[in-house]
Enzyme design. Structure first.
Site, mmCIF file in Angstrom:
data_model
loop_
_atom_site.group_PDB
_atom_site.id
_atom_site.type_symbol
_atom_site.label_atom_id
_atom_site.label_comp_id
_atom_site.label_asym_id
_atom_site.label_seq_id
_atom_site.Cartn_x
_atom_site.Cartn_y
_atom_site.Cartn_z
ATOM 1 N N ARG A 245 0.754 -1.283 -0.145
ATOM 2 C CA ARG A 245 -0.073 -0.180 0.067
ATOM 3 C C ARG A 245 0.659 1.401 -0.004
ATOM 4 O O ARG A 245 1.760 1.269 0.424
ATOM 5 C CB ARG A 245 -0.793 -0.317 1.302
ATOM 6 N N GLU A 274 -4.033 7.735 -4.372
ATOM 7 C CA GLU A 274 -4.050 7.166 -5.213
ATOM 8 C C GLU A 274 -5.357 7.304 -5.768
ATOM 9 O O GLU A 274 -6.206 6.841 -5.004
ATOM 10 C CB GLU A 274 -3.193 5.598 -5.413
ATOM 11 N N HIS A 292 -1.453 0.237 -9.783
ATOM 12 C CA HIS A 292 -2.232 -0.618 -8.860
ATOM 13 C C HIS A 292 -3.249 -1.274 -9.579
ATOM 14 O O HIS A 292 -4.580 -1.472 -9.889
ATOM 15 C CB HIS A 292 -3.282 -0.059 -7.953
HETATM 16 C C1 DGY Z 1 -6.102 -5.544 -2.970
HETATM 17 O O1 DGY Z 1 -6.828 -6.510 -3.552
HETATM 18 O O2 DGY Z 1 -6.094 -5.241 -1.470
HETATM 19 C C2 DGY Z 1 -5.606 -4.814 -4.362
HETATM 20 O O3 DGY Z 1 -4.468 -4.368 -3.618
HETATM 21 C C3 DGY Z 1 -6.477 -4.631 -5.085
HETATM 22 O O4 DGY Z 1 -6.746 -3.208 -4.468
#
Ligand code: DGY
Length: 332
Positions: A245, A274, A292
């Site tokens: 993250r 983001e 992402h």
């Molecule tokens: C998640 O599932 O957490 C991935 O990063 C997609 O957001």
């Protein structure tokens, strides 16, 4: 005497982003489905759009803080997120309200680990820089010293967060000859560790990482863990990869470290705030920047959608099962 029969009302589901056709078809088995198709997240319009809904399937860029959860109509019996991460949802507020929150672990592990390898290789070989050079007409000839990267063989890969995704990245990196180091809240059993070297602190891990790969969730303890001191602890010419993250990184410290020549490459799939990323990302001279897409394969996105829908269906009386991030609610 016959009682007049009313068609049984189907539960209603609001999905706040456009899922795969397969997810829509699956959801339609249990629910009357409405989809928020606007390009922007639903934001403050969520409560209004959720009027009369039984279930909500939200996206990782929807922010459901305590206020947003409190504002949801009382008809809503279940919440799911189209992600494994639940950082964007105030789980305590959902739990206090008795609202189960379903998420999508496991089904995306391989896809995210694949993408982490793509970023690790891109960082070591500066693939995006080489492509930019080609596109800009700066590829004039082959010389032994042009566009040189680094070999993965023997390189130390430091994995911060050795959960499902971290373990899958380690399994992919070993055949490339990388030596695996890791830090995790709890040390793994020797069988799962498979020779990986455990470090008791993030800083100790950083000191032993030629490539530091972040794949931990952004828990309150880990927010901003990649700060100036951790960046300074990395060996010279180290690289940073992030598939966890954006919140794990103190971005000001990162940009300053790059200016001081602390990192030879930053390769990331996730960012603070983001998709409105800090414009300084675009100025980094050696960086691989992806929007992402860790779980973005057709197969995985359908599996995630199906899993989230099943969780919601299970609280609306269907014989389905999901994975709940606050299971204590279900046992009440
Ligand atoms: C998640 O599932 O957490 C991935 O990063 C997609 O957001």
């Amino acid at each position: 005497m016959t009682t007049p029969s009313h068609p049984r009302q189907r539960p209603r589901l609001l999905i706040t982003g456009v899922p795969t056709d397969e997810t829509i078809a699956h959801a339609t088995r249990w629910f009357d489905v409405e989809i928020w198709r606007e390009p922007q997240p639903i934001g403050a319009q969520l409560a209004e759009a959720a009027a009369g809904m039984d279930a909500l399937l939200v996206m990782p860029d929807d922010r459901l803080d305590a206020k947003a959860i409190d504002a949801l109509p009382r008809t809503v019996r279940g919440l799911a997120t189209h992600s494994v991460g639940t950082e964007h949802i105030d789980l305590s507020a959902a739990t206090a309200r008795g609202l189960p929150v379903f998420h999508t672990p496991d089904v995306l592990t391989d896809a995210v680990a694949d993408l982490a390898m793509l970023l690790i290789i891109s960082a070591a070989r500066d693939a995006s820089g080489a492509e930019r050079a080609l596109r800009a007409g700066r590829w004039t000839r082959w010389t032994p010293t042009s566009m040189m990267g680094r070999s993965l063989q023997g390189m130390r890969l430091g994995i911060l967060g050795m959960g499902r995704i971290g373990t899958a990245i380690a399994a992919r990196a070993r055949p490339f000859g990388m030596v695996i180091h890791y830090h995790n809240r709890r040390r793994l059993e020797p069988q799962r560790e498979a020779g990986a070297i455990h470090h008791a602190s993030c800083h100790d891990l950083a000191r032993h990482s030629d490539v530091l790969c972040l794949c931990a969730p952004a828990t309150p303890e880990l927010r901003g863990v990649v700060d100036a001191t951790l960046l300074d602890a990395l060996p010279d010419a180290a690289m940073l990869v992030n598939v966890g993250r954006g919140d794990l990184i103190d971005e000001h410290a990162l940009f300053a470290a790059v200016r001081r020549g602390r990192l030879t490459h930053v390769a990331t799939d996730v960012y603070l705030g983001e998709p409105a990323i800090d414009p300084r990302w675009l100025e980094l001279p050696r960086a691989t920047l992806l929007p992402h897409i860790g779980s973005a394969t057709r197969e995985v996105r359908s599996a995630m959608g199906r899993m989230a829908v099943d969780g919601l269906a299970s609280v609306c009386g269907a014989p389905a099962a999901g994975r709940c991030a606050n299971p204590e609610v279900l046992s009440r």
